[in-house]
Write an enzyme that holds these catalytic residues in place. Structure first.
Site, short mmCIF file in Angstrom:
data_model
loop_
_atom_site.label_atom_id
_atom_site.label_comp_id
_atom_site.label_asym_id
_atom_site.label_seq_id
_atom_site.Cartn_x
_atom_site.Cartn_y
_atom_site.Cartn_z
N SER A 190 -0.42 9.14 -8.32
CA SER A 190 0.96 9.59 -8.18
C SER A 190 1.81 8.33 -8.22
CB SER A 190 1.14 10.31 -6.85
OG SER A 190 0.85 9.41 -5.81
N LYS A 191 3.09 8.55 -8.17
CA LYS A 191 4.01 7.40 -8.21
C LYS A 191 3.65 6.41 -7.10
CE LYS A 191 7.48 5.54 -10.31
NZ LYS A 191 6.66 4.62 -11.09
N ARG A 192 3.30 6.94 -5.96
CA ARG A 192 2.97 6.07 -4.83
C ARG A 192 1.59 5.44 -4.97
NH1 ARG A 192 1.81 7.96 -0.11
NH2 ARG A 192 1.85 10.09 -0.92
#
Ligand code: GLU
Length: 438
Positions: A207-209
């Site tokens: 994910s983006k994180r």
């Protein structure tokens, strides 16, 4: 001849997963003497953006994945429509006025899904069977006139004479629908190879994180394209014998799409750092200088046209074995380029809160007395001074280093002093002497 394609949707930047798919396609073409086709799947006008297309093309070029042909699906709508109409006239598809989940507008064209067992012999995953009885009739052209992904993908893969469809595991459920379409259209079915999922190191999907960073960001962070490609290659393939560093040429000779792992790959960014550090070490200082100059100029550390390249080359050699990214050099060598390097407050607290006036003054005097200023003479002077003070040299190293660089880590102290020069070393130490004395 082998023809493969990478088919990104320009609804976002090129991320690690897409870059890995692009790599395995490009790589397979290289290994087989085939062609690598780039197809921009920009059928969704609302979500596709030209800046994403630009970033994808730039990133692919930076990674070195040059394409032989490029197509844009948005320019091919009449082709998709023609084939959809052909299926209607053959009685394989039908026209529907208004579907509940379709935008209002014209008519949608829908494929009749006949019950059958679809067999797929995936080059990586092996034999998979699907029962189409569980698949609904498939929309080919939506009522707004745009083609669906599965339909445009099949038409294009067939017309572009794609021999091997190599893509992420997430598309495996689309494959039976696509095979049914090939059959309905009378096209030859290509080979399929579904690459394993990439999981975040912390677990779960990217994910983006969790590492789903754009390739352009990795570039900005100071990773070398060769190192990133080496890293991507290991996300699903291995040259064997636990080897991690492998040059492209050699890897191309060893690559076999059937040997790609079935099990999910884990994105380990520490490994990327390590691989990058190995590539940085293997570079000539001159080549490193070439890539670092723009970064140093951007920081205002040097002026591109007039700087002392021999001096910067020496500094590069001081750091070369300690860098994971190009930015490590830019961040850690700041004290050579600016008058007042940033001071790490924790380092100051730990090593400079006591009174070092006496040692610093003595060291300054020693430096002044050196006829021959070299790392060896600096070291000898420093050690003699420590002995006179009845201290261990290492007790003095840290306060001096922090006073000179603002940091606790860096190159060896004596080389550091040598390259900083007598004058700047004195000035930086005097600041602390004055402060304590005053
Ligand atoms: N545009 C699709 C994607 O980005 C392509 C999938 C495929 O390779 O067929 O996921």
């Amino acid at each position: 001849m082998v023809r493969v394609r990478f088919a990104p949707s320009p609804t976002g930047f090129l991320h690690i997963g897409g870059a890995r798919t692009a790599l395995f396609n490009w790589f397979y073409a290289q290994a087989q003497g085939g062609k690598f086709i780039l197809r921009i799947e920009d059928t969704d006008a609302a979500r596709s953006r030209p800046e994403y297309v630009d970033e994808i093309l730039l990133s692919l070029k930076w990674l070195g994945f040059n394409w032989d042909e490029i197509y844009y699906q948005s320019q091919r709508f009449d082709i998709y429509r023609r084939y959809a109409q052909q299926l209607v006239s053959e009685g394989k598809a039908y026209v529907a006025e208004k579907l509940p989940d379709q935008p209002a507008g014209g008519q949608a064209i829908i494929l009749k899904m006949l019950p059958q067992q679809v067999k797929l012999n995936d080059l990586i995953r092996g034999q998979i069977e699907f029962d189409t009885a569980v698949i609904k009739d498939q929309v080919l052209i939506k009522s707004d006139g745009t083609p669906t992904y599965n339909f445009a993908c099949v038409i294009d893969d067939a017309l572009m004479q794609i021999t091997h469809v190599i893509r992420g595991d997430d598309h495996i459920s689309n494959t039976p629908k696509q095979i049914v379409l090939y059959q309905a259209l009378g096209f030859a079915v290509p080979e399929f190879a579904h690459l394993p999922l990439i999981l975040a190191k912390a677990g779960g999907r990217l994910s983006k994180r969790k590492g789903a960073t754009a390739i352009s960001e990795y570039r900005q962070m100071g990773y070398l394209s060769e190192a990133l490609v080496n890293f991507l290659l290991l996300l699903g393939w291995s040259p064997g014998a636990d080897r991690e560093i492998i040059g492209l040429k050699e890897a191309i000779g060893l690559f076999d799409i059937r040997k790609v792992n079935k099990t999910a790959a884990v994105l380990d960014l520490d490994k990327l750092d390590w691989i990058n550090s190995q590539y940085l070490r293997a570079m000539s200082p001159q080549d490193l200088l070439t890539v670092l100059v723009p970064l140093l100029a951007e920081k205002g550390y040097i002026e591109k046209e007039k700087f002392d390249s021999n001096y910067v080359l020496s500094l590069i050699q001081l750091f070369q074995s300690r860098m994971s990214t190009l930015h490590d050099f830019v961040e850690r060598s700041d004290f050579f380029f600016v008058d007042q390097p940033a001071m790490d407050p924790a380092a100051q607290e730990k090593f400079l809160s006591g009174d070092h006036s006496r040692e610093f003054s003595l060291f300054i005097r020693r430096l002044e007395g050196l006829a021959d200023f070299s790392p060896a003479t600096i070291e000898a002077g420093f050690r003699e001074m420590a002995q006179e003070l009845g201290m261990e040299a290492k007790q003095l190293v840290h306060p001096v280093r922090v006073a000179l660089t603002g940091k606790t880590v860096g190159p060896g102290l004596f080389e550091l002093v040598y390259y900083l020069g007598k004058e700047r070393t004195k000035q930086r130490l005097i600041r602390w002497v004055k402060r304590e004395v005053a």
